[in-house]
Motif scaffolding. Structure first.
Motif, PDB file in Angstrom:
ATOM      1  N   LEU A 202     -21.678  32.326   1.088  1.00 46.56           N
ATOM      2  CA  LEU A 202     -22.302  31.033   0.834  1.00 46.56           C
ATOM      3  C   LEU A 202     -22.149  30.634  -0.624  1.00 46.56           C
ATOM      4  O   LEU A 202     -22.104  31.488  -1.519  1.00 46.56           O
ATOM      5  N   GLY A 203     -22.090  29.330  -0.860  1.00 52.81           N
ATOM      6  CA  GLY A 203     -22.014  28.828  -2.219  1.00 52.81           C
ATOM      7  C   GLY A 203     -22.371  27.359  -2.267  1.00 52.81           C
ATOM      8  O   GLY A 203     -22.860  26.787  -1.278  1.00 52.81           O
ATOM      9  N   VAL A 204     -22.112  26.753  -3.405  1.00 53.59           N
ATOM     10  CA  VAL A 204     -22.447  25.343  -3.607  1.00 53.59           C
ATOM     11  C   VAL A 204     -21.326  24.667  -4.376  1.00 53.59           C
ATOM     12  O   VAL A 204     -20.488  25.308  -5.010  1.00 53.59           O
ATOM     13  N   SER A 205     -21.351  23.343  -4.320  1.00 47.85           N
ATOM     14  CA  SER A 205     -20.361  22.546  -5.039  1.00 47.85           C
ATOM     15  C   SER A 205     -21.075  21.419  -5.772  1.00 47.85           C
ATOM     16  O   SER A 205     -22.045  20.852  -5.261  1.00 47.85           O
TER      17      SER A 205
ATOM     18  N   ILE B  75     -10.812  30.644   4.682  1.00 42.10           N
ATOM     19  CA  ILE B  75     -11.105  29.238   4.959  1.00 42.10           C
ATOM     20  C   ILE B  75     -12.447  28.856   4.331  1.00 42.10           C
ATOM     21  O   ILE B  75     -13.470  29.477   4.615  1.00 42.10           O
ATOM     22  N   THR B  76     -12.399  27.856   3.480  1.00 41.38           N
ATOM     23  CA  THR B  76     -13.606  27.313   2.857  1.00 41.38           C
ATOM     24  C   THR B  76     -13.861  25.919   3.411  1.00 41.38           C
ATOM     25  O   THR B  76     -12.942  25.096   3.475  1.00 41.38           O
ATOM     26  N   THR B  77     -15.099  25.664   3.823  1.00 35.99           N
ATOM     27  CA  THR B  77     -15.477  24.297   4.164  1.00 35.99           C
ATOM     28  C   THR B  77     -16.890  24.048   3.664  1.00 35.99           C
ATOM     29  O   THR B  77     -17.522  24.935   3.073  1.00 35.99           O
ATOM     30  N   LYS B  78     -17.389  22.810   3.897  1.00 41.94           N
ATOM     31  CA  LYS B  78     -18.605  22.395   3.199  1.00 41.94           C
ATOM     32  C   LYS B  78     -19.531  21.583   4.101  1.00 41.94           C
ATOM     33  O   LYS B  78     -19.079  20.841   4.971  1.00 41.94           O
ATOM     34  N   LEU B  79     -20.817  21.718   3.827  1.00 43.01           N
ATOM     35  CA  LEU B  79     -21.847  20.960   4.522  1.00 43.01           C
ATOM     36  C   LEU B  79     -21.871  19.536   3.983  1.00 43.01           C
ATOM     37  O   LEU B  79     -21.951  19.334   2.769  1.00 43.01           O
ATOM     38  N   PRO B  80     -21.797  18.532   4.854  1.00 46.08           N
ATOM     39  CA  PRO B  80     -21.829  17.163   4.353  1.00 46.08           C
ATOM     40  C   PRO B  80     -23.183  16.815   3.755  1.00 46.08           C
ATOM     41  O   PRO B  80     -24.213  17.386   4.140  1.00 46.08           O
TER      42      PRO B  80
ATOM     43  N   HIS C 132     -21.956  20.852  -0.157  1.00 51.70           N
ATOM     44  CA  HIS C 132     -20.948  20.038  -0.843  1.00 51.70           C
ATOM     45  C   HIS C 132     -21.498  19.321  -2.067  1.00 51.70           C
ATOM     46  O   HIS C 132     -20.778  19.122  -3.049  1.00 51.70           O
ATOM     47  N   SER C 133     -22.750  18.921  -2.009  1.00 50.02           N
ATOM     48  CA  SER C 133     -23.324  18.145  -3.107  1.00 50.02           C
ATOM     49  C   SER C 133     -24.817  18.400  -3.196  1.00 50.02           C
ATOM     50  O   SER C 133     -25.473  18.587  -2.171  1.00 50.02           O
ATOM     51  N   PRO C 134     -25.379  18.375  -4.403  1.00 45.10           N
ATOM     52  CA  PRO C 134     -26.835  18.518  -4.513  1.00 45.10           C
ATOM     53  C   PRO C 134     -27.584  17.275  -4.054  1.00 45.10           C
ATOM     54  O   PRO C 134     -28.788  17.328  -3.813  1.00 45.10           O
ATOM     55  N   THR C 135     -26.878  16.154  -3.919  1.00 43.48           N
ATOM     56  CA  THR C 135     -27.512  14.905  -3.507  1.00 43.48           C
ATOM     57  C   THR C 135     -27.360  14.709  -2.008  1.00 43.48           C
ATOM     58  O   THR C 135     -26.256  14.592  -1.491  1.00 43.48           O
TER      59      THR C 135
END
Length: 332
Positions: free
Chosen positions: A159-162, A76-81, A112-115
């Protein structure tokens, strides 16, 4: 059998999974998720901003408690808003996501995003100022340090980034104690991301492609957005190879990426297409056809410009002229 690639943690990331962006209709989505799990999908990719983690959690609990699937078989992959980059928000948001997913841990967690953007006092809904999201310029490493704590606690297994640029990824990697293990970006035959692929190989990171089919339904998320035109499914090279291999155009595109070791997460809520998409591991494209697909496409264009964040100082698309973008609010 779905092929895998290995994370720097030693865990196996499936090279194929279900993308869930824009899957907000509860009844339709639950039907499609059951169809995917029954068809053998084990990688499920979601995010806080997709607003479907609670639906996913309900179905995962149903399948795990019934004995149809073991938790350890799932990835399961999910992301930080982008509204939770502040160090004070990270752990609280992760706990909320785990509760919605009905899980003790997630296998891969991405920024989820660098911004980053500021959120309203009583929710993670962004603050809007002068028609734009209000910027939060928390340094990426400060957000990352909080994720590292959750990694060490076992709640986040990797951990990772998008959507990070190569420069942003390298800077984070150099500063991180727990090295990022995955980068998720727009990647398809129009936009093969060669620079980022090379960097990920150098850093021993895996790569996940969103929109590997060009995301045919992308415009519905922001009808007033800036959307470059392009449809990889209709490219003559793709249709020619589909006929040659007796496969669909989608299967050709997905196999092309997975043969490069890139994990793909096509989104569909159509049960028939869900089964079709996963049926790509019973054939291989020849080296000549792989090369033709990689080098024979004349259109080199992004299909996602993320113009809602073009006013942010961390906007990652250095090749995009932001002065020509319409500044629109993301409809989440």
């Amino acid at each position: 059998m779905i092929e895998t690639t290995t994370l720097n943690t030693g865990a196996k990331l499936p090279l194929f999974g279900l993308g869930t962006w824009q899957s907000k209709d509860e009844a339709e989505f639950k039907l499609s998720l059951r169809a995917a799990l029954d068809a053998g999908y084990r990688l499920i990719d979601t995010a806080f901003v997709y607003q479907n983690e609670a639906f996913i959690g309900e179905i995962l609990e149903e399948y795990i408690q019934s004995g149809k699937i073991k938790r350890e078989e799932l990835f399961i992959t999910t992301k930080l808003p982008f509204t939770a980059h502040s160090p004070l928000d990270v752990a609280k948001c992760v706990e909320l996501q785990l509760k919605m997913l009905r899980l003790d841990y997630v296998d891969l967690y991405l920024i989820h995003s660098p911004t980053g953007f500021k959120h309203q006092p009583d929710s993670y809904w962004p603050i809007i100022e002068d028609g734009l999201f209000a910027n939060d310029t928390t340094p990426h490493i400060e957000t990352w340090r909080e994720l590292e704590k959750l990694y060490h606690s076992g709640k986040l297994r990797a951990l990772g980034v998008s959507n990070f640029s190569a420069k942003q990824l390298q800077a984070l990697y150099d500063a991180a104690e727990v090295k990022p293990t995955n980068l998720q970006v727009e990647l398809h035959i129009y936009w093969p991301q060669e620079e980022l692929r090379t960097l990920c190989n150098k850093l021993n990171m895996t790569l996940t492609a969103y929109a590997p089919l060009g995301s045919p339904g992308r415009k519905s998320s922001r009808p007033d957005g800036d959307w470059p035109e392009g449809d990889p499914l209709l490219e003559p090279i793709v249709t020619k190879l589909a006929e040659k291999y007796h496969k669909s155009a989608a299967q050709i595109l997905l196999r092309h990426a997975t043969q490069k070791g890139i994990s793909v997460i096509p989104k569909s809520t159509n049960p028939k297409r869900i089964v079709e998409n996963i049926s790509i591991f019973d054939f291989k494209l020849s080296p000549e056809d792989m090369e033709e697909l990689s080098g024979g496409i004349k259109n080199h264009i992004r299909l996602f410009l993320h113009e809602y964040s073009a006013h942010h100082p961390f906007y990652p698309l250095d090749d995009v002229d932001t002065s020509k973008l319409e500044k629109v609010v993301l409809h989440i």
